[in-house]
Design a protein around this motif. Structure first.
Motif, PDB file in Angstrom:
ATOM      1  N   ILE A 208       0.852  -1.188   0.000  1.00  0.00           N
ATOM      2  CA  ILE A 208       0.000   0.000   0.000  1.00  0.00           C
ATOM      3  C   ILE A 208       0.889   1.240   0.000  1.00  0.00           C
ATOM      4  CG2 ILE A 208      -1.810   1.261   1.235  1.00  0.00           C
ATOM      5  CD1 ILE A 208      -2.543  -1.403   2.588  1.00  0.00           C
ATOM      6  N   ARG A 210       0.901   5.710  -1.263  1.00  0.00           N
ATOM      7  CA  ARG A 210       0.219   6.848  -1.873  1.00  0.00           C
ATOM      8  C   ARG A 210       0.881   7.246  -3.197  1.00  0.00           C
ATOM      9  NH1 ARG A 210       0.516   8.627   3.616  1.00  0.00           N
ATOM     10  NH2 ARG A 210      -1.518   8.638   4.653  1.00  0.00           N
ATOM     11  N   HIS A 224      -3.413   1.493  -3.403  1.00  0.00           N
ATOM     12  CA  HIS A 224      -3.299   2.799  -2.761  1.00  0.00           C
ATOM     13  C   HIS A 224      -4.152   2.954  -1.505  1.00  0.00           C
ATOM     14  CE1 HIS A 224      -0.939   3.979  -6.192  1.00  0.00           C
ATOM     15  NE2 HIS A 224      -1.938   3.653  -7.006  1.00  0.00           N
ATOM     16  N   ASN A 225      -4.823   1.896  -1.095  1.00  0.00           N
ATOM     17  CA  ASN A 225      -5.553   1.929   0.177  1.00  0.00           C
ATOM     18  C   ASN A 225      -5.795   0.511   0.659  1.00  0.00           C
ATOM     19  OD1 ASN A 225      -8.253   1.004  -0.963  1.00  0.00           O
ATOM     20  ND2 ASN A 225      -7.955   2.918  -2.118  1.00  0.00           N
ATOM     21  N   GLN A 250      -5.388   0.775  10.832  1.00  0.00           N
ATOM     22  CA  GLN A 250      -6.543   0.711   9.925  1.00  0.00           C
ATOM     23  C   GLN A 250      -7.151  -0.682   9.891  1.00  0.00           C
ATOM     24  OE1 GLN A 250      -5.736   2.420   5.985  1.00  0.00           O
ATOM     25  NE2 GLN A 250      -4.074   3.631   6.885  1.00  0.00           N
TER      26      GLN A 250
END
Length: 307
Positions: A208, A210, A224-225, A250
């Motif tokens: 993961i 950004r 990306h998430n 998360q």
């Protein structure tokens, strides 16, 4: 200079209304004064007519001269006129009506504002419920795609790393990590991936980041998430979350199991594992290991499952 017209003074609506009300009050008080003068003159005339001129001298009411009752009746009418000018007109006149109307309008506006505030609050609650429902359905959907497991080694103070490196070297912990994750997808953040000399063998790496154009070796899946990372492991019945700190944080909402190596010591660190909520997790396994020549610290292998 002779052709110029004089400018007419401008009187606004409120000033004009005040002037008109003042003129009305002057007329009312003038009428009251005239009434008072007539009352005095009339009373004198009635007394003189009866006592001096003898008009109706023999006519009495309840044994009293008639002019006394005439004066009393006139006095009552005069007092009513006074009351009407100074009391009734003040409280029941146009100004009073306007004031009451403004009060009613103000109260009505307050009610409307209160209703609007209630509607806004209700709409906010509905939106929050819909967002919460959507989030829960997303989490449920992600959970059904595999038995997502967090695997981590953390100290008693929840320290897990310093400078993007492990703080300790525990041989049995590394063997356990290899045994559990072998043949499965492992989800991690970019920094965790870059801490490896090379991709770990016999495992599918899901990284993961950004960074939109992040370059990685063939076979490494870039997302990306966290949601996309879990979606990328839907063919795997047992994907693992392996770090770092933000990814662990998360993943606590999505994971079904935690495989934790608890190192029984406190360490200085810059990365920490989230606190495990006893209301959401129950401990299902606990294996203790003493310190020995291959292990500088005592530790335990703990397994938690979501309640």
């Amino acid at each position: 200079m002779f052709g110029k017209k004089k400018a007419k003074p401008q009187i606004d609506k409120d000033q004009l209304e005040l002037i008109e009300n003042a003129q009305k009050r002057i007329k009312q008080k003038k009428r009251l004064y005239i009434h008072f003068v007539l009352f005095l003159i009339g009373c004198v005339f009635l007394i003189v007519a009866n006592t001096v001129l003898g008009i109706g001298k023999d006519f009495t009411i309840l044994g009293k001269e008639w002019f006394l009752f005439a004066v009393l009746i006139w006095l009552f009418l005069f007092l009513y006129h006074v009351f009407n000018v100074f009391v009734t007109h003040k409280f029941m006149g146009k100004a009073w009506e306007k004031e009451q109307l403004e009060k009613l309008v103000s109260k009505q506006q307050q009610r409307i504002n209160k209703l609007k505030a209630g509607f806004v609050k209700e709409e906010t609650l509905i939106a929050q419920r819909e967002a919460y429902s959507e989030e829960n359905s997303t989490k449920q959907e992600l959970k059904t795609k595999g038995n997502l497991t967090i695997i981590v080694a953390a100290a008693e103070n929840d320290a897990i790393g310093l400078g993007n490196k492990l703080i300790w070297h525990l041989s049995d912990d590394l063997k356990r990590f290899k045994s559990l994750t072998n043949g499965h997808h492992i989800i991690m953040g970019r920094k965790t991936f870059e801490s490896f000399p090379k991709p770990l063998p016999n495992r599918t790496h899901v990284v993961i980041t950004r960074q939109k154009n992040y370059k990685a070796p063939d076979g490494v899946i870039i997302v990306h998430n966290l949601e996309d990372a879990i979606d990328a492991t839907k063919q795997d019945s047992q994907p693992f979350i392996i770090g770092g700190g933000q990814i662990y944080k998360q993943a606590m909402s999505f994971a079904d199991k935690i495989e934790l190596t608890r190192v029984h010591n406190d360490f200085e660190a810059d990365t920490y594992f989230p606190k495990i909520d006893d209301n959401a997790w129950r401990e299902t396994a606990n294996i203790f290991h003493k310190k020995d020549v291959d292990h500088d610290y005592e530790f335990s292998f703990l397994t938690y499952e979501r309640k």
